[in-house]
Design an enzyme around this catalytic site. Structure first.
Site, short mmCIF file in Angstrom:
data_model
loop_
_atom_site.label_atom_id
_atom_site.label_comp_id
_atom_site.label_asym_id
_atom_site.label_seq_id
_atom_site.Cartn_x
_atom_site.Cartn_y
_atom_site.Cartn_z
CB THR A 191 -0.93 0.02 1.22
OG1 THR A 191 -0.14 -0.01 2.43
CG2 THR A 191 -1.86 -1.20 1.23
CG ASP A 192 4.58 3.34 2.30
OD1 ASP A 192 3.88 4.37 2.30
OD2 ASP A 192 5.69 3.28 2.86
CG ASP A 193 6.41 0.67 -3.18
OD1 ASP A 193 7.24 1.12 -3.98
OD2 ASP A 193 6.72 0.07 -2.15
CG HIS A 237 3.01 7.72 2.76
ND1 HIS A 237 4.09 6.87 2.92
CD2 HIS A 237 3.48 8.96 3.08
CE1 HIS A 237 5.14 7.55 3.31
NE2 HIS A 237 4.80 8.81 3.43
#
Length: 635
Positions: A383-385, A459
């Site tokens: 999920t961060d990328d 993010h």
């Protein structure tokens, strides 16, 4: 080396800032691969290199040249006190020093040599090899240097545990899951590849620590481990064990990636190769051959005054680096239809994942659409990328806008669907919060679960706000999670970057993006915390020791990346005072002539307190981001 404090009248002078930004942008452009991506080296510690050497000896593929180059690198990283650390400037690490000593012995170093004698002295003084972590003991056991009975037993029958049961493999974080499954085969086989030396000089002779009380969970698991070791020694239930090992083998093979690796990271990669070899896979089998060949792609070769060296990246971060680079260029004022931006965008679009993955165990009806961290890790998007890539690509002026919009819609839907029940987001899995595994004797190193964290949640929340979904229930729950996670001092913990500077630098822009006023007490507390932790040179830094010693929170040598994170928070909070100007001047004054910055400290985090990362591109992309936003703001 930090810059001297500059006269007050220089604070925030924009002419020098623009020149600094222009030079940094040109330098970043020069690093782009012809295919469109960026990738900085990812530095960790010599544990990777020691284990790579030991792996090759175990598999019988070691060469004199590789041994010599690896050994030369390991020696070059030893400190004067004889130790090896897990990050620059960190304390000597017992297990890293043990593994380095053993690897150098395998490479032919004389145990009486001064560098090994100093290492052995440190090891004994730190409690001896007896106090090393479990992973180190497993490596020693592979070569007959440690008793298998003295390592925690990992029964392959774990593969049969249903998904509702504690300790089933999907209750482990994805990186731990992919490590545990092959290690159950290794634990069951208990192989020994004898070497022609002992580790007697590394032993302290101190007695083992007593077991925890049996009524505590960790004490119960310790006693269960005794039973499991006995069960394995007795040959287990042969039919059940053979079936479990076959099932585990199938599970491993099914998750091999296109580059030959597993999960794009070193631990499951090396243990999978060992496990498959133990299950009878010959070295020339396509799975084994691809795995060994892929490791070469993670190997960095360079020349030194002492001769050629080779070292192993624990992971590679091209998707992450490229997403950050595109976002940085756009914030620096590069047009959305710039050739470099479009080339990177097309590469990223081709990297979007449409394959199934383990995340579907908890989200079976969710359609895929995320991005992974590495060149090849289709089974584990994160999920961060994905959030950072959406934030960047939504601003690109692409010649095929509908194609781009469809990709972004899929990514937003997938990321939103990965929200955990508590309202936050973990990196790779939803609701990966069961802490039972933390009490196992095996779990003495590294994070083994993937619960929501402030930086990842921030993010995603910022992405949702940018996509106009501030009023959605998912965004509202994410904001509530972030508000609840704020520390008493006003900062936020950083899971994937060091540490509270990273967490705070991520959360403040996210909250402002959702419509929170810069004057809100939540934001003012964060701004006050940042101002109180600015260094005399104008920069910010936080030592990795802050993960284990609270006295280091917000304290450490200034670095370009951490300074940029703090500046991003101040800019989002509409700050224009001395802390902001001094931070900008720090970046201007410490820039190299080529447009880049030096960063001698690690600012990335793999496992908080246990495994740290030096992202070589962080020192460039984040300062560009901060300088671009500063120049783009009305001040």
């Amino acid at each position: 080396m930090t810059a001297e404090r500059v006269p007050e009248e220089r604070y925030g002078e924009r002419s020098g800032v623009q020149d600094c930004l222009d030079a940094a942008v040109e330098y970043l452009r020069s690093l782009q691969h012809e295919d469109g991506w960026w990738k900085g080296d990812l530095a960790t510690n010599v544990t990777m290199d020691a284990e790579d050497l030991m792996l090759r000896h175990f598999l019988g593929v070691a060469t004199a040249q590789a041994d010599a180059e690896t050994a030369r690198w390991i020696r070059s990283q030893q400190r004067e006190d004889g130790t090896w650390a897990t990050y620059p400037g960190g304390p000597g690490d017992l297990s890293t020093t043990v593994e380095s000593w053993v690897a150098l012995r395998m490479a032919g170093d004389d145990p009486g040599a001064a560098h090994l004698a100093r290492a052995a002295e440190f090891i004994r003084s730190a409690g001896g090899v007896e106090q090393a972590r479990v992973f180190t003991h497993i490596w020693l056991a592979l070569f007959g240097l440690w008793r298998w009975d003295d390592t925690p037993d990992l029964p392959p029958e774990l593969i049969f545990l249903p998904r509702w049961a504690p300790l089933n493999i999907y209750n482990w974080a994805c990186w731990a899951r992919q490590t545990i499954v092959p290690l159950t085969i290794v634990s069951a086989c208990r192989p020994v590849h004898p070497v022609d030396f002992t580790i007697d000089e590394l032993r302290s002779g101190r007695p083992s620590a007593p077991l925890a009380p049996p009524w505590r969970l960790d004490g119960a698991f310790q006693r269960l481990d005794v039973v499991l070791n006995w069960y394995t020694r007795q040959g287990a239930v042969k039919g059940l064990r053979r079936l479990a090992m076959r099932r585990a083998t199938e599970w491993i093979v099914a998750r091999q990636e296109a580059d030959g690796g597993w999960g794009g990271i070193q631990p499951p990669w090396v243990y999978s190769l060992i496990a498959l070899r133990l299950m009878g896979y010959p070295l020339d089998h396509p799975v084994m051959a691809a795995g060994l060949r892929g490791l070469e792609g993670f190997t960095v070769h360079s020349e030194t005054a002492d001769g050629p060296v080779r070292w192993l990246e624990a992971c590679q971060s091209p998707v992450w680096d490229t997403g950050l680079a595109v976002g940085a260029l756009l914030d620096a004022g590069v047009p959305g239809d710039d050739k470099s931006v479009l080339k990177a965008t097309d590469w990223l679009l081709a990297e979007q994942i449409d394959a199934p993955g383990d995340w579907q165990v908890r989200r079976p009806d969710l359609v895929t659409g995320g991005w992974a961290f590495e060149f090849a890790n289709d089974g584990y998007p994160d999920t961060d990328d994905t959030a950072e890539i959406v934030l960047a690509l939504r601003r690109v002026d692409h010649p095929e806008p509908e194609r781009l919009r469809m990709a972004l819609d899929d990514a937003v839907a997938w990321t939103t669907g990965m929200q955990s029940a508590d309202g936050g987001w973990g990196a790779f899995d939803a609701d990966n919060t069961d802490t039972t595994a933390l009490k196992l004797p095996f779990c003495d190193f590294g994070a083994v679960i993937d619960p929501p964290s402030a930086d990842v949640t921030a993010h995603v929340v910022e992405m949702l706000a940018a996509e106009g979904r501030t009023e959605s229930e998912e965004c509202r729950r994410g904001v509530r999670w972030l508000l609840d996670a704020q520390e008493e001092d006003g900062s936020w913990f950083g899971r994937w970057g060091t540490n509270h500077v990273y967490g705070t630098g991520a959360v403040v822009p996210a909250l402002i993006a959702t419509g929170m006023s810069p004057r809100d007490p939540v934001v003012r507390r964060a701004v006050r915390w940042l101002a109180e932790h600015q260094n005399p040179d104008g920069g910010w830094g936080e030592d990795l020791r802050s993960y284990v010693d609270p006295s280091w929170i917000g304290r450490g040598d200034s670095t370009p990346s951490q300074t940029a994170w703090a500046l991003l928070a101040l800019l989002a909070a509409d700050e224009s005072g001395e802390p902001l100007s001094r931070g900008i001047d720090y970046l201007v004054d410490t820039q190299r002539p080529d447009g880049g910055w030096d960063e001698h400290r690690y600012t990335g985090t793999g496992f908080p307190g246990d495994f740290s990362i030096g992202y070589h591109l962080y020192r460039l992309v984040f300062p560009i981001w901060a300088l671009g936003r500063y120049l783009g703001s009305p001040r």
